[in-house]
Write a protein that holds these residues in place. Sequence first.
Motif, PDB file in Angstrom:
ATOM      1  N   PRO A 139       0.823  -1.216   0.000  1.00 24.08           N
ATOM      2  CA  PRO A 139       0.000   0.000   0.000  1.00 24.08           C
ATOM      3  C   PRO A 139       0.850   1.257   0.000  1.00 24.08           C
ATOM      4  N   THR A 140       0.366   2.285  -0.640  1.00 21.41           N
ATOM      5  CA  THR A 140       1.100   3.547  -0.705  1.00 21.41           C
ATOM      6  C   THR A 140       0.141   4.719  -0.778  1.00 21.41           C
ATOM      7  N   VAL A 141       0.671   5.901  -0.548  1.00 23.96           N
ATOM      8  CA  VAL A 141      -0.102   7.137  -0.607  1.00 23.96           C
ATOM      9  C   VAL A 141       0.274   7.888  -1.881  1.00 23.96           C
TER      10      VAL A 141
ATOM     11  N   SER B 106      -1.259  28.878   3.824  1.00 18.49           N
ATOM     12  CA  SER B 106      -0.702  30.073   4.437  1.00 18.49           C
ATOM     13  C   SER B 106       0.806  30.018   4.260  1.00 18.49           C
ATOM     14  N   SER B 107       1.519  30.977   4.811  1.00 18.74           N
ATOM     15  CA  SER B 107       2.969  31.030   4.638  1.00 18.74           C
ATOM     16  C   SER B 107       3.673  29.828   5.237  1.00 18.74           C
ATOM     17  N   ASP B 108       3.052  29.193   6.228  1.00 24.16           N
ATOM     18  CA  ASP B 108       3.695  28.042   6.874  1.00 24.16           C
ATOM     19  C   ASP B 108       2.817  26.790   6.880  1.00 24.16           C
ATOM     20  N   THR B 109       1.819  26.736   5.991  1.00 24.12           N
ATOM     21  CA  THR B 109       0.922  25.582   5.951  1.00 24.12           C
ATOM     22  C   THR B 109       0.710  25.103   4.522  1.00 24.12           C
ATOM     23  N   LEU B 110       0.992  23.814   4.289  1.00 23.89           N
ATOM     24  CA  LEU B 110       0.700  23.158   3.016  1.00 23.89           C
ATOM     25  C   LEU B 110      -0.344  22.078   3.249  1.00 23.89           C
ATOM     26  N   LEU B 111      -1.330  22.017   2.387  1.00 26.55           N
ATOM     27  CA  LEU B 111      -2.360  20.990   2.477  1.00 26.55           C
ATOM     28  C   LEU B 111      -2.140  19.975   1.358  1.00 26.55           C
ATOM     29  N   VAL B 112      -1.894  18.736   1.731  1.00 22.25           N
ATOM     30  CA  VAL B 112      -1.715  17.659   0.760  1.00 22.25           C
ATOM     31  C   VAL B 112      -2.958  16.783   0.769  1.00 22.25           C
ATOM     32  N   THR B 113      -3.604  16.660  -0.366  1.00 23.85           N
ATOM     33  CA  THR B 113      -4.702  15.710  -0.493  1.00 23.85           C
ATOM     34  C   THR B 113      -4.157  14.449  -1.157  1.00 23.85           C
ATOM     35  N   TRP B 114      -4.692  13.302  -0.774  1.00 21.44           N
ATOM     36  CA  TRP B 114      -4.094  12.052  -1.208  1.00 21.44           C
ATOM     37  C   TRP B 114      -5.150  10.950  -1.326  1.00 21.44           C
ATOM     38  N   TYR B 115      -4.744   9.854  -1.973  1.00 22.06           N
ATOM     39  CA  TYR B 115      -5.610   8.677  -2.039  1.00 22.06           C
ATOM     40  C   TYR B 115      -4.757   7.420  -1.903  1.00 22.06           C
ATOM     41  N   ARG B 116      -5.425   6.331  -1.564  1.00 21.79           N
ATOM     42  CA  ARG B 116      -4.741   5.055  -1.362  1.00 21.79           C
ATOM     43  C   ARG B 116      -4.548   4.335  -2.694  1.00 21.79           C
ATOM     44  N   ALA B 117      -3.410   3.687  -2.825  1.00 20.12           N
ATOM     45  CA  ALA B 117      -3.127   2.874  -4.006  1.00 20.12           C
ATOM     46  C   ALA B 117      -2.113   1.813  -3.603  1.00 20.12           C
TER      47      ALA B 117
ATOM     48  N   ALA C  35       0.839  10.038 -11.053  1.00 23.03           N
ATOM     49  CA  ALA C  35       0.697   9.382  -9.745  1.00 23.03           C
ATOM     50  C   ALA C  35       1.859   9.802  -8.853  1.00 23.03           C
ATOM     51  N   PRO C  36       1.880  11.067  -8.410  1.00 17.19           N
ATOM     52  CA  PRO C  36       2.980  11.527  -7.558  1.00 17.19           C
ATOM     53  C   PRO C  36       2.958  10.834  -6.201  1.00 17.19           C
ATOM     54  N   SER C  37       4.094  10.371  -5.770  1.00  9.53           N
ATOM     55  CA  SER C  37       4.181   9.725  -4.468  1.00  9.53           C
ATOM     56  C   SER C  37       4.347  10.774  -3.371  1.00  9.53           C
ATOM     57  N   VAL C  38       4.094  10.351  -2.136  1.00 10.92           N
ATOM     58  CA  VAL C  38       4.361  11.170  -0.956  1.00 10.92           C
ATOM     59  C   VAL C  38       5.349  10.377  -0.108  1.00 10.92           C
TER      60      VAL C  38
ATOM     61  N   LEU D  84      18.760  10.292   0.743  1.00 17.33           N
ATOM     62  CA  LEU D  84      18.708  10.279   2.194  1.00 17.33           C
ATOM     63  C   LEU D  84      17.899   9.070   2.637  1.00 17.33           C
ATOM     64  N   PRO D  85      18.124   8.565   3.852  1.00 20.96           N
ATOM     65  CA  PRO D  85      17.273   7.490   4.363  1.00 20.96           C
ATOM     66  C   PRO D  85      15.819   7.927   4.346  1.00 20.96           C
ATOM     67  N   GLY D  86      14.933   7.043   3.938  1.00 24.70           N
ATOM     68  CA  GLY D  86      13.518   7.395   3.885  1.00 24.70           C
ATOM     69  C   GLY D  86      12.745   6.456   2.998  1.00 24.70           C
ATOM     70  N   GLY D  87      11.492   6.786   2.742  1.00 28.07           N
ATOM     71  CA  GLY D  87      10.672   5.944   1.900  1.00 28.07           C
ATOM     72  C   GLY D  87       9.274   6.515   1.725  1.00 28.07           C
ATOM     73  N   THR D  88       8.525   5.913   0.817  1.00 29.91           N
ATOM     74  CA  THR D  88       7.167   6.359   0.548  1.00 29.91           C
ATOM     75  C   THR D  88       6.260   6.082   1.744  1.00 29.91           C
ATOM     76  N   ILE D  89       5.218   6.887   1.845  1.00 30.86           N
ATOM     77  CA  ILE D  89       4.293   6.798   2.961  1.00 30.86           C
ATOM     78  C   ILE D  89       3.280   5.689   2.740  1.00 30.86           C
ATOM     79  N   GLU D  90       2.998   4.936   3.791  1.00 31.89           N
ATOM     80  CA  GLU D  90       1.918   3.957   3.765  1.00 31.89           C
ATOM     81  C   GLU D  90       0.649   4.602   4.314  1.00 31.89           C
ATOM     82  N   PRO D  91      -0.517   4.262   3.770  1.00 32.11           N
ATOM     83  CA  PRO D  91      -1.759   4.848   4.269  1.00 32.11           C
ATOM     84  C   PRO D  91      -1.977   4.487   5.743  1.00 32.11           C
ATOM     85  N   PRO D  92      -2.521   5.401   6.525  1.00 28.53           N
ATOM     86  CA  PRO D  92      -2.815   5.095   7.929  1.00 28.53           C
ATOM     87  C   PRO D  92      -3.971   4.123   8.044  1.00 28.53           C
ATOM     88  N   GLU D  93      -4.109   3.525   9.197  1.00 20.30           N
ATOM     89  CA  GLU D  93      -5.248   2.655   9.431  1.00 20.30           C
ATOM     90  C   GLU D  93      -6.536   3.461   9.357  1.00 20.30           C
TER      91      GLU D  93
END
Length: 227
Positions: free
Chosen positions: A27-29, A38-49, A66-69, A99-108
């Motif tokens: 699963p991925t986001v 705002s100057s310090d707020t980004l809103l990311v909308t996403w779906y499960r795949a 299909a941009p990953s997060v 850098l160490p890291g990876g794609t986000i998995e959808p939350p429960e």
Amino acid sequence: MTDEQIVAMTRGWEEAVAANPALFDGPTVVCAGLERKSSDTLLVTWYRATYRLYVLRLDPVHAVSAPSVFVSVAQPTDDGRLLVGRMASSTAAPGRWQLPGGTIEPPETGAALDMEALRRHAARELAEEIGHNVPCGDMELWAVTRGDKGNVGVHFRAPACPAEALGEQYTALVAAERAQGRTPELDRLAFIRSAGDVAGLGGRSADFLPVLAARHTASRPTDHLRR
């Protein structure tokens, strides 16, 4: 998604797995939108795949956006360097420095995908790929990037640690993984000081790495710059 795209995705995924049996259709986001509120707020909308969707990004006929997060961790050393790792041949991006890291998995179901969840994910990736454990609360939000495929990277910065300790932790992790019959996600570590060092690593690198390496250089104390 059309029937033709589904067929192309299935065929493309089967071909990818045939070439690399270690690939996992987990699963991925996927980013559906990015908006500055705002100057310090980004809103990311996403779906499960699942990961197989990504094979369509390069399909010449049935391509989809299909941009990953993903998250990554800037792990500095106490002498002013930055840890980077090379992806192993069993991963989806063999030979790539990042850098160490990876794609986000959808939350429960019912759980939020918020900054705290991203911090936890970043800390887990650092532990799983390097063997270095950092409390989630010590992960400082450092940067957000938008890559050439639209991928959204949320980058955290961990407290500095001696390079020798990081190397020892990574060596112990690799030994433990291989003892269990598993292949580590990173097959090599390096420590860089600047964006100019990225080219010297050899091979390709993640599109965000030179940008964050330059940011790291700009944020280092001046006594480290003289070493």
